[in-house]
Design a protein around this motif. Structure first.
Motif, mmCIF file in Angstrom:
data_model
loop_
_atom_site.group_PDB
_atom_site.id
_atom_site.type_symbol
_atom_site.label_atom_id
_atom_site.label_comp_id
_atom_site.label_asym_id
_atom_site.label_seq_id
_atom_site.Cartn_x
_atom_site.Cartn_y
_atom_site.Cartn_z
ATOM 1 N N LEU A 166 90.341 -28.764 -21.506
ATOM 2 C CA LEU A 166 91.205 -29.497 -20.685
ATOM 3 C C LEU A 166 92.331 -30.300 -21.647
ATOM 4 C CD1 LEU A 166 89.724 -31.499 -18.010
ATOM 5 C CD2 LEU A 166 91.030 -29.483 -17.787
ATOM 6 N N ALA A 167 91.949 -30.948 -22.715
ATOM 7 C CA ALA A 167 92.763 -31.589 -23.763
ATOM 8 C C ALA A 167 93.641 -30.381 -24.504
ATOM 9 C CB ALA A 167 91.840 -32.225 -24.868
ATOM 10 N N ALA A 204 91.585 -21.685 -12.501
ATOM 11 C CA ALA A 204 92.717 -21.311 -12.250
ATOM 12 C C ALA A 204 93.203 -20.080 -11.289
ATOM 13 C CB ALA A 204 93.226 -20.877 -13.792
ATOM 14 N N LEU A 205 92.075 -19.363 -11.220
ATOM 15 C CA LEU A 205 92.246 -18.030 -10.212
ATOM 16 C C LEU A 205 91.841 -18.561 -8.711
ATOM 17 C CD1 LEU A 205 90.787 -15.051 -12.283
ATOM 18 C CD2 LEU A 205 93.259 -15.491 -11.558
ATOM 19 N N GLY A 206 91.631 -19.852 -8.496
ATOM 20 C CA GLY A 206 91.221 -20.312 -7.151
ATOM 21 C C GLY A 206 89.850 -21.048 -6.861
ATOM 22 N N GLY A 212 83.262 -23.643 -21.727
ATOM 23 C CA GLY A 212 84.419 -24.600 -20.913
ATOM 24 C C GLY A 212 85.412 -23.738 -20.352
ATOM 25 N N ALA A 213 85.946 -22.724 -21.471
ATOM 26 C CA ALA A 213 87.158 -22.119 -20.873
ATOM 27 C C ALA A 213 86.819 -21.216 -19.937
ATOM 28 C CB ALA A 213 87.558 -21.212 -22.131
ATOM 29 N N ASP A 214 85.544 -20.769 -19.521
ATOM 30 C CA ASP A 214 85.290 -19.955 -18.583
ATOM 31 C C ASP A 214 85.626 -20.742 -17.180
ATOM 32 O OD1 ASP A 214 84.728 -17.925 -20.444
ATOM 33 O OD2 ASP A 214 82.251 -18.415 -20.236
ATOM 34 N N ILE A 215 85.095 -21.954 -17.251
ATOM 35 C CA ILE A 215 85.316 -22.758 -15.964
ATOM 36 C C ILE A 215 86.704 -22.988 -15.604
ATOM 37 C CG2 ILE A 215 84.812 -25.014 -15.012
ATOM 38 C CD1 ILE A 215 82.433 -25.297 -17.090
ATOM 39 N N VAL A 216 87.593 -23.173 -16.694
ATOM 40 C CA VAL A 216 88.902 -23.211 -16.640
ATOM 41 C C VAL A 216 89.617 -22.094 -15.901
ATOM 42 C CG1 VAL A 216 91.095 -23.726 -17.672
ATOM 43 C CG2 VAL A 216 89.092 -25.214 -18.173
ATOM 44 N N VAL A 217 89.245 -20.920 -16.442
ATOM 45 C CA VAL A 217 89.969 -19.476 -15.897
ATOM 46 C C VAL A 217 89.395 -19.324 -14.406
ATOM 47 C CG1 VAL A 217 89.459 -17.015 -16.160
ATOM 48 C CG2 VAL A 217 89.925 -18.556 -18.247
ATOM 49 N N ILE A 271 94.410 -27.870 -12.958
ATOM 50 C CA ILE A 271 94.177 -26.638 -13.403
ATOM 51 C C ILE A 271 94.783 -25.815 -12.329
ATOM 52 C CG2 ILE A 271 92.491 -24.671 -13.849
ATOM 53 C CD1 ILE A 271 90.616 -27.010 -14.738
ATOM 54 N N ASP A 272 95.719 -24.993 -12.634
ATOM 55 C CA ASP A 272 96.317 -24.066 -11.603
ATOM 56 C C ASP A 272 96.809 -22.534 -12.459
ATOM 57 O OD1 ASP A 272 98.661 -24.151 -13.266
ATOM 58 O OD2 ASP A 272 99.457 -25.657 -11.779
ATOM 59 N N GLY A 273 97.234 -21.541 -11.314
ATOM 60 C CA GLY A 273 97.576 -20.216 -12.064
ATOM 61 C C GLY A 273 98.466 -19.890 -13.041
#
Ligand SMILES: Cc1cc2nc3c(=O)[nH]c(=O)nc-3n(C[C@H](O)[C@H](O)[C@H](O)COP(=O)(O)O)c2cc1C
Length: 358
Positions: free
Chosen positions: A341-342, A302-304, A294-299, A352-354
């Motif tokens: 996310l939580a 966050a990079l666009g 899940g964290a990979d998706i967020v990263v 989610i952003d930079g």
């Protein structure tokens, strides 16, 4: 778990070991292998491991919104299933099982030119699902156009042209394991060609057996024969992203083919920011390669990236348990995404952003 018969893996690590035991070694080498000594394969994953997140706290995260849109169509999460050839090697229902699981999860499934099942059958297997067709250009353009026409008629809603395969990568592990690809069924027609092997040496020098078929002219030609949005898969630079945007391409997948093509390729996560710059505001950018948590998706978001694709884990899940196995995998990844996310104080994937990255 979505079905009583679904295998009870709790992590992708567990799933990978179940799958390794479920298929013959030659099939496992086909799935897991990468180009050369597998540097790109390993570095895709390492790039994610190096990244950390800046969590915000004391945010009310009682309700979490994972849904987004891909090319204007709804998607239950910023996640899609990558095209992978010959899924029938992993499970008798092959791509039909994958299509059902993707539809059940509300996610887009991308299906390969080299599927073991015909693209029409994949569409019928999950009529409510959203599907994109991955195109390998054929040596003669009429054969390419015919495939596109079939996909259009069967309700596929985008054409994903793979552009990182002017020739096949040199894959040491598969060479050692003896490739299973030659004997796999080609559901879309026995005459369909994978990307060419080569280059080959002759008295005149090196040449690609049917060279010259995959160029920017191919993109123009493709745009002229379809009303569907065109996505290029395998773009890694700002220059190419800008050129694609200028040709009316609607989406780009930052990809190195899961480390199966250029062994010295950068990890996709490192290519992402410049591709986002080159693509501009009107072209959606996606990423695949090494997404496992899940964290990979967020990263990546966050990079666009607008969404990420997963490749091998879908094949592991197919081998481990067919459609219920894939459903279980998708459930696991989206649940993990909600958890991250939580824990980072974001109520929605839109937040989610930079600023989440160092
Ligand atoms: C066994 C296998 C077969 C693949 N076949 C295709 C294909 O037919 N067309 C294509 O565009 N990409 C193909 N890919 C690349 C995937 O679409 C995707 O880029 C890659 O698997 C993502 O990396 P991951 O496996 O680390 O998630 C294949 C990858 C694997 C592992």
């Amino acid at each position: 778990m979505t079905d009583g018969s679904a295998p009870g893996f709790r992590t992708l690590g567990e799933l990978e070991s179940v799958a390794a035991r479920a298929v013959p070694p030659s099939v496992w080498a086909y799935v897991q292998g990468g180009a050369g000594e597998e540097r790109a394969l390993a570095s895709n994953r390492e790039a994610f491991r190096r990244r950390t997140l800046r969590p915000r706290v004391l945010v009310d995260v009682e309700r979490l919104e994972l849904s987004t849109t891909l090319l204007g169509e709804p998607s239950a999460a910023p996640l899609f299933l990558c095209p992978t050839a010959y899924q029938g090697l992993l499970h008798p229902e092959g791509e039909c099982a994958t299509a059902r699981a993707a539809a059940g999860a509300g996610l887009v499934g991308v299906f390969s030119t080299l599927s073991t099942r015909p693209l029409e059958e994949i569409a019928t297997a999950a009529p409510s699902g959203r599907r994109w067709f991955q195109l390998y250009v054929q040596p003669e353009f009429p054969a390419t156009a015919q495939l596109v026409d079939r996909a259009e008629r069967s309700g596929y809603s985008a054409i994903v042209l793979t552009v990182d395969t002017p020739v096949f990568g040199i894959r040491d592990r598969q060479a050692e394991g003896g490739s299973v690809e030659a004997s796999a069924a080609r559901g879309n027609g026995p005459g369909l060609q994978p990307p060419p092997r080569g280059p080959v040496r002759s008295a005149q020098g090196f040449s690609v057996p049917r060279g010259g078929t995959l160029t920017w002219e191919t993109v123009r030609q493709l745009r002229s024969v379809t009303r569907l949005p065109v996505v290029l898969k395998g773009v890694a630079t700002e220059e190419d992203a800008r050129r694609a945007a200028g040709l009316g391409v609607r989406g780009l997948v930052v990809s190195n083919h899961g480390g199966r093509q250029l062994d010295a390729a950068r990890p996709t996560l490192e290519s992402l920011p410049e591709v986002v710059r080159g693509a501009g505001p009107d072209v959606e950018v996606y990423l695949d390669g090494g997404v496992r948590r899940g964290a990979d998706i967020v990263v990546a978001l966050a990079l666009g990236a607008k969404a990420v694709g997963i490749g091998r884990p879908v094949l592991w899940a197919l081998a481990a348990g067919g459609a219920p196995g894939v459903a279980n995998l998708l459930d696991l990844l989206t649940t993990e995404l909600a958890n991250v996310l939580a824990l980072t104080g974001r109520r929605s994937v839109r937040e989610i952003d930079g600023s989440m990255l160092d």
